[in-house]
Write an enzyme that holds these catalytic residues in place. Structure first.
Site, PDB file in Angstrom:
ATOM      1  N   CYS A  52       0.845  -1.199   0.000  1.00  0.00           N
ATOM      2  CA  CYS A  52       0.000   0.000   0.000  1.00  0.00           C
ATOM      3  C   CYS A  52       0.882   1.251   0.000  1.00  0.00           C
ATOM      4  CB  CYS A  52      -0.910   0.012   1.227  1.00  0.00           C
ATOM      5  SG  CYS A  52      -0.015   0.156   2.793  1.00  0.00           S
ATOM      6  N   CYS A  55       3.240   1.612   2.935  1.00  0.00           N
ATOM      7  CA  CYS A  55       4.480   0.848   2.796  1.00  0.00           C
ATOM      8  C   CYS A  55       5.497   1.623   1.956  1.00  0.00           C
ATOM      9  CB  CYS A  55       4.201  -0.502   2.148  1.00  0.00           C
ATOM     10  SG  CYS A  55       3.118  -1.579   3.108  1.00  0.00           S
ATOM     11  N   ASP A 453       4.318 -33.886   0.308  1.00  0.00           N
ATOM     12  CA  ASP A 453       5.329 -33.585   1.308  1.00  0.00           C
ATOM     13  C   ASP A 453       4.615 -33.505   2.657  1.00  0.00           C
ATOM     14  OD1 ASP A 453       7.778 -32.591   2.506  1.00  0.00           O
ATOM     15  OD2 ASP A 453       6.850 -30.616   2.445  1.00  0.00           O
ATOM     16  N   ASP A 639       5.956 -27.796  -0.504  1.00  0.00           N
ATOM     17  CA  ASP A 639       6.075 -26.362  -0.241  1.00  0.00           C
ATOM     18  C   ASP A 639       7.506 -25.884  -0.089  1.00  0.00           C
ATOM     19  OD1 ASP A 639       6.550 -27.620   2.329  1.00  0.00           O
ATOM     20  OD2 ASP A 639       6.326 -25.616   3.173  1.00  0.00           O
ATOM     21  N   ASP A 643      11.712 -29.586  -1.993  1.00  0.00           N
ATOM     22  CA  ASP A 643      10.735 -30.244  -2.866  1.00  0.00           C
ATOM     23  C   ASP A 643      10.866 -29.814  -4.326  1.00  0.00           C
ATOM     24  OD1 ASP A 643       9.414 -31.563  -0.698  1.00  0.00           O
ATOM     25  OD2 ASP A 643       8.458 -29.665  -0.194  1.00  0.00           O
TER      26      ASP A 643
END
Length: 767
Positions: A52, A55, A453, A639, A643
């Site tokens: 935003c 930020c 996983d 994730d 992996d």
């Protein structure tokens, strides 16, 4: 439990993303900077947490306040910030400044910023063709409405003048690949398109010169416009597939502080590091090459290797893989391999090989095109010869042959696949699933095996304190007061569960962290420790020590006061997702880098008999390859960084949005909600989409079977052929829109709401 002291600019979040920092970050910033003249150098940083205007203001103010920074400008769309700094002042502490205000950051990859020239070309060609088609159609309507001969001829010449640059500009999207195919001695779908459009224009131009009543400039340009719609949609879906290699390479350090033969120190690029060199690895830095610890003790984030977020303690003699992150204390290490032979380089090669293999997949539309072009060419050429023989009129023969080419033009075939994929992608997005590769939907429809996983996929990947009754409130308060001094995941879990009183730290006279062990404090004559059982309370017996959970204990002067067990709760919807997958005849397997007892307990609770533990990234990819060689179609759901090779090697891959950046980049699908039921939903929608694609292809074939004889017999003019072709395109679009209803409309959110009522309890999953 290990106390993890976070250095500014370093994050040890659950997605395992390092953001720079450490003692050598200034050297890394200089290596990545570029000279922009006037004594200034510039760095581009990726700051993914900006969202935003507030930020933007915070980031720019923090960076502009640094000594030596000339200017800092944020691009919120790309979540990047460009920082120009004076070379004479040296590299500013950019990561430290952003870390202090709570923003993760890393040096941006310039390659990821480049625009897609192919998409730009398609959009421009589409806009030009659409604008021209509308204008030519208006002129044609005037002619059809009864314009006199002079006005008709004028409108025909204006149409010709509009159509010519459109064919030269927009038509090149099809003309170039068609010419390249012809030069190589074969035909593709672009060849009949190009021949039909060019012949329609040339015949119309000939008839305009001859002041004929009918010309077909509108058919030629409208044909281009409709085909460009399909081509652009197809490209938009294809471009979502991103290579994981660039993101993985970014995890490697750009350089390291090397101790030279004369004892001096020099910061060297990673490519110059050779085996045997001594490296000073600061807290918060990634290991540049495979190495062994010479001196020092610390905690290492080995999620790249094992996928587990729990830090591993290392000391002298321990092996470190390139890309792993040093968390808590400086280390002196010795290189054992060059950058090109390191663990990280091996992962890059694994992904490269896997992606090359996946690229060999031939999509449905591509397979259909291989059969389509020869049939159309043969039909048009045979029609031309037949009419030339029957009528003896080359103009008539060409007109009928052009009508055949236009009416059989693969507009419906070209739209049959991409329009379904676009509608399916929208449907999946509504259910919290982002499609990155349209071809993956075709592959997903045929999968028969799903590999999960464990940590971060079947579970949420963040340690959570197991609740139990009977804890002494005074002991809990003491443990939380100590935990508040640390950034270790277990410390954060304790504080998150019980909350911390900011004033409680004043009760301790001194606090010290011991890497690999825990945190220690003095309280009068007593020594309070919170950490590993064998360090905090040597010899203390834990009644439930064999249950496979991770533990930390609180002890005073070596006497056990309290024990805390941590588990990793199941992701919502796990039991329901597995039940739905099994109902469709899909085999389930679990592969994890976690210890065997934890994986076995989870698999038993979920009723999964096929599982493997302590698996390295290369082993995961090898298992996927083994299944593929046996004829199985594999979906890999993971994730973590470890992996990525398996995600790339699988027929299809999926990753949660909470996973590591590199995991999301490697995956074909990203699910945005916590519930794992989205995996089953994606398969159901993809299978429904595959059925609609087959229907659309069948409709396209049926359309050609009905209209081709009419055109070949001379009953269809090129204009009527263009209208019929457009109607067939509308038909396949309407059929694709049926995906918005019908099968697969089960809401995954409902499954998430009921997840707590079925399957394992979170506490059971953690054990």
């Amino acid at each position: 439990m290990t106390g993890t002291a976070s250095s500014p600019g370093t994050q040890t979040t659950d997605d395992h993303v390092s953001v720079g920092g450490g003692a050598n970050s200034a050297d890394e910033i200089r290596l990545a900077s570029r000279d922009i003249g006037a004594g200034l150098r510039q760095n581009d940083l990726s700051v993914p947490d900006m969202h935003c205007g507030g930020c933007i203001r915070k980031v720019e103010q923090a960076l502009n306040a640094l000594d030596g920074v000339e200017r800092a400008r944020v691009n919120l769309t790309e979540k990047r910030v460009s920082v120009a700094w004076r070379d004479t002042a040296g590299p500013p502490p950019l990561f430290d400044a952003l870390g202090r205000i709570g923003f993760r950051a890393h040096l941006a990859d310039d390659g990821a910023r480049r625009a897609d020239p192919e998409l730009t070309k398609l959009l421009r060609a589409l806009a030009v063709a659409g604008f021209a088609a509308g204008n030519i159609m208006l002129l044609s309507v005037s002619v059809w409405s009864g314009a006199d001969a002079a006005l008709r001829d004028l409108f025909h010449w204006i149409s010709a003048a509009i159509a010519l640059p459109v064919l030269l500009y927009s038509g090149r999207v099809f003309f170039r690949p068609a010419w390249q195919a012809v030069r190589r001695g074969h035909a593709n779908m672009d060849v009949p398109i190009s021949i039909g459009v060019i012949l329609a224009y040339l015949m119309s131009l000939y008839d305009t010169v001859g002041q004929q009543q009918h010309v077909y400039f509108d058919a030629a340009v409208t044909l281009l416009f409709v085909l460009l719609i399909g081509r652009t949609l197809d490209h938009l879906m294809r471009q979502r597939a991103r290579s994981a290699i660039t993101g993985l390479a970014r995890l490697g350090a750009r350089g390291a502080m090397v101790v030279q033969d004369d004892g001096s120190r020099a910061y060297r690029p990673v490519a110059e590091i050779r085996p045997g060199m001594t490296i000073l690895l600061a807290m918060g830095e990634r290991v540049p090459v495979d190495a062994v610890v010479v001196s020092g003790t610390s905690d290492i984030d080995r999620s790249l290797v094992s996928g587990e977020s729990a830090p591993a303690a290392v000391a002298g003699g321990d092996v470190l893989e390139a890309g792993t992150l040093n968390l808590t204390a400086p280390l002196t290490i010795r290189a054992t391999a060059e950058a090109g032979q390191s663990f990280l380089a091996e992962m890059v090669r694994l992904i490269d090989v896997a992606e090359a293999g996946r690229a060999g997949y031939r999509r449905i539309a591509d397979r259909a095109a291989a059969l389509y072009a020869p049939v159309v060419h043969s039909a048009a050429f045979a029609t031309f010869l037949a009419w030339l023989y029957i009528a003896g009129d080359i103009h008539r023969a060409l007109t009928v042959a052009i009508a055949v080419l236009i009416i059989t033009c693969p507009c419906a075939l070209g739209l049959a696949v991409p329009i379904v994929q676009v509608v399916a992608a929208r449907r999946l997005f509504e259910r919290g699933i982002l499609v990155k590769d349209s071809a993956a939907m075709e592959r997903l429809a045929g999968i028969d095996t799903v590999i999960f996983d464990k940590t971060g996929t079947l579970t949420l990947g963040a340690p959570r304190l197991d609740d139990r009754a009977g804890r002494d409130p005074a002991h809990v308060a003491l443990a939380v007061a100590l935990a508040a001094q640390s950034r270790h995941p277990y410390s954060r879990a304790l504080v998150a569960r019980f909350g911390a009183d900011p004033a409680s730290a004043s009760a301790f006279e001194a606090v010290a962290e011991h890497p690999g062990c825990g945190i220690e404090a003095r309280q009068g004559a007593d020594v309070i420790r919170l950490g590993r059982p064998d360090w905090a309370a040597p010899g203390a017996a834990l009644a439930d020590e064999g249950d496979g959970r991770s533990r930390t204990v609180l002890a005073r002067n070596g006497r056990l006061l309290e024990s805390f067990a941590f588990g990793d709760p199941l992701r919502p919807g796990v039991a329901q997702a597995i039940a739905r997958l099994r109902a469709r005849g899909i085999e389930i397997e679990i592969m994890s880098g976690d210890r065997r007892e934890a994986v076995a307990r989870l698999a038993e609770g979920l009723g999964v008999t096929a599982f493997s533990a302590d698996v390295r990234p290369a082993d995961k990819a090898a298992r996927v390859a083994e299944l593929s060689a046996a004829g199985r179609k594999v979906l890999m759901v993971g994730d973590g960084l470890n992996d990525v090779p398996a995600l790339a090697a699988a027929d299809v891959s999926m990753s949660p949005s909470s996973g590591a950046d590199i995991g999301r980049n490697a995956a074909d699908f990203v699910f945005l909600h916590d519930s794992l039921e989205t995996v089953a939903t994606a398969i159901e929608v993809s299978r429904r989409a595959a059925a609609l694609v087959r229907q659309n292809l069948g409709l396209a074939v049926l359309y050609n079977a009905l209209t081709l004889p009419l055109a070949a017999l001379g009953f269809v003019t090129p204009l009527l052929a263009a209208l019929a072709m457009s109607s067939s395109s509308i038909l396949v679009v309407a059929n694709a829109l049926r995906l918005n209803g019908g099968a697969g409309k089960r809401q995954s959110s409902a499954g998430g709401r009921t997840a707590a009522k079925a399957g394992l309890r979170p506490a059971e999953a953690a054990r």
